[in-house]
Design a protein around this motif. Structure first.
Motif, PDB file in Angstrom:
ATOM      1  N   GLU A   1       2.462  15.485 -12.341  1.00  0.00           N
ATOM      2  CA  GLU A   1       1.361  16.194 -12.998  1.00  0.00           C
ATOM      3  C   GLU A   1       1.302  17.658 -12.552  1.00  0.00           C
ATOM      4  O   GLU A   1       1.072  18.551 -13.365  1.00  0.00           O
TER       5      GLU A   1
ATOM      6  N   ASP B   1       3.908   1.512  -1.256  1.00  0.00           N
ATOM      7  CA  ASP B   1       4.494   1.656  -2.591  1.00  0.00           C
ATOM      8  C   ASP B   1       3.483   2.252  -3.563  1.00  0.00           C
ATOM      9  O   ASP B   1       3.817   3.112  -4.373  1.00  0.00           O
ATOM     10  N   ASP B   2       2.247   1.776  -3.480  1.00  0.00           N
ATOM     11  CA  ASP B   2       1.212   2.327  -4.349  1.00  0.00           C
ATOM     12  C   ASP B   2       0.992   3.803  -4.057  1.00  0.00           C
ATOM     13  O   ASP B   2       0.838   4.606  -4.974  1.00  0.00           O
ATOM     14  N   SER B   3       0.986   4.175  -2.788  1.00  0.00           N
ATOM     15  CA  SER B   3       0.772   5.581  -2.451  1.00  0.00           C
ATOM     16  C   SER B   3       1.975   6.430  -2.873  1.00  0.00           C
ATOM     17  O   SER B   3       1.821   7.565  -3.293  1.00  0.00           O
TER      18      SER B   3
ATOM     19  N   ASP C   1       0.827  -1.202   0.000  1.00  0.00           N
ATOM     20  CA  ASP C   1       0.000   0.000   0.000  1.00  0.00           C
ATOM     21  C   ASP C   1       0.863   1.255   0.000  1.00  0.00           C
ATOM     22  O   ASP C   1       0.541   2.233  -0.664  1.00  0.00           O
TER      23      ASP C   1
ATOM     24  N   VAL D   1       3.944   5.804  -5.458  1.00  0.00           N
ATOM     25  CA  VAL D   1       3.863   5.928  -6.913  1.00  0.00           C
ATOM     26  C   VAL D   1       2.785   6.948  -7.284  1.00  0.00           C
ATOM     27  O   VAL D   1       2.999   7.808  -8.138  1.00  0.00           O
ATOM     28  N   SER D   2       1.643   6.866  -6.618  1.00  0.00           N
ATOM     29  CA  SER D   2       0.581   7.821  -6.938  1.00  0.00           C
ATOM     30  C   SER D   2       0.989   9.240  -6.534  1.00  0.00           C
ATOM     31  O   SER D   2       0.651  10.202  -7.216  1.00  0.00           O
ATOM     32  N   ARG D   3       1.730   9.373  -5.443  1.00  0.00           N
ATOM     33  CA  ARG D   3       2.212  10.691  -5.031  1.00  0.00           C
ATOM     34  C   ARG D   3       3.197  11.232  -6.055  1.00  0.00           C
ATOM     35  O   ARG D   3       3.172  12.417  -6.394  1.00  0.00           O
ATOM     36  N   GLN D   4       4.076  10.353  -6.571  1.00  0.00           N
ATOM     37  CA  GLN D   4       5.020  10.789  -7.601  1.00  0.00           C
ATOM     38  C   GLN D   4       4.285  11.204  -8.876  1.00  0.00           C
ATOM     39  O   GLN D   4       4.651  12.192  -9.523  1.00  0.00           O
ATOM     40  N   LYS D   5       3.234  10.461  -9.225  1.00  0.00           N
ATOM     41  CA  LYS D   5       2.456  10.829 -10.404  1.00  0.00           C
ATOM     42  C   LYS D   5       1.773  12.172 -10.209  1.00  0.00           C
ATOM     43  O   LYS D   5       1.742  13.002 -11.108  1.00  0.00           O
ATOM     44  N   LYS D   6       1.228  12.396  -9.014  1.00  0.00           N
ATOM     45  CA  LYS D   6       0.566  13.675  -8.740  1.00  0.00           C
ATOM     46  C   LYS D   6       1.572  14.821  -8.748  1.00  0.00           C
ATOM     47  O   LYS D   6       1.277  15.907  -9.244  1.00  0.00           O
ATOM     48  N   ASP D   7       2.770  14.573  -8.198  1.00  0.00           N
ATOM     49  CA  ASP D   7       3.802  15.611  -8.223  1.00  0.00           C
ATOM     50  C   ASP D   7       4.247  15.915  -9.651  1.00  0.00           C
ATOM     51  O   ASP D   7       4.450  17.072 -10.017  1.00  0.00           O
TER      52      ASP D   7
END
Length: 195
Positions: free
Chosen positions: A49, A37-39, A35, A41-47
């Protein structure tokens, strides 16, 4: 017709056989790390973006500068005499910043500015639609918006300057001669012999 459903699937596991939930995780593996790692990765994607949106907002804000240089060159090429081409270029130079600034006022993203003093308290409301696609909690759009407005006001000033060089602005006293009262006579002289 029956009163209930003919077919139904029950996904609850009531069996006594061991299931995957009963098997312990292998050593070194925890479900929380997946969980995290998923968060991450999603945080990196949001950053990423948010960085992309900030970069694009600055590109949109700097776009009027290119137009400013092009219009300046075209006005220089048109010369300082009044003819159809120079008037068309000048009014185009005035219209483009005005329409861009009007486009800034059509949107959902808004800022309220309050100015108050002892006499009056005023509220100014500004909407920015040009930057609506780049709206994000992590992106500060105030700098790009101010730059966009400043460059468009610079383009508007360039158009007004060209109007002045063409002589189309009433800035001289001779432009207002028709509204001036006739000059008072300072001295009256007469001469000759009356007959």
């Amino acid at each position: 017709m029956g009163a209930g459903r003919r077919w139904a699937v029950d996904f609850s596991d009531n069996s006594t056989a061991p299931s995957s939930r009963d098997i312990p995780d292998p050593p070194g593996f925890t479900r929380a790390s997946v969980d995290q790692d998923d968060s991450a990765v999603s945080r990196q994607k949001k950053d990423a973006e948010a960085n992309w949106k900030a970069q694009k907002a600055w590109e949109v804000a700097q776009a009027p500068f290119k137009n400013l240089l092009m219009m300046g060159f075209m006005m220089w090429m048109a010369g300082s005499t009044v003819h159809l081409f120079s008037i068309g270029i000048t009014f185009s130079a005035l219209w483009q910043p005005i329409s861009a600034l009007q486009g800034v006022g059509k949107g959902k993203l808004s800022y309220d500015f309050y100015f108050s003093n002892a006499v009056d308290s005023s509220k100014f409301h500004f909407d920015f639609a040009v930057f609506e696609p780049y709206k994000d909690n992590k992106v500060d759009l105030l700098g790009p918006k101010l730059l966009f407005i400043a460059l468009n006001l610079g383009g508007l000033a360039l158009g007004v300057w060209k109007l002045n060089t063409l002589g189309l602005l009433p800035t001289h006293a001779s432009d207002w001669v028709s509204s001036l009262s006739p000059a008072q006579e300072v001295e009256y002289s007469g001469g000759g012999i009356p007959l």
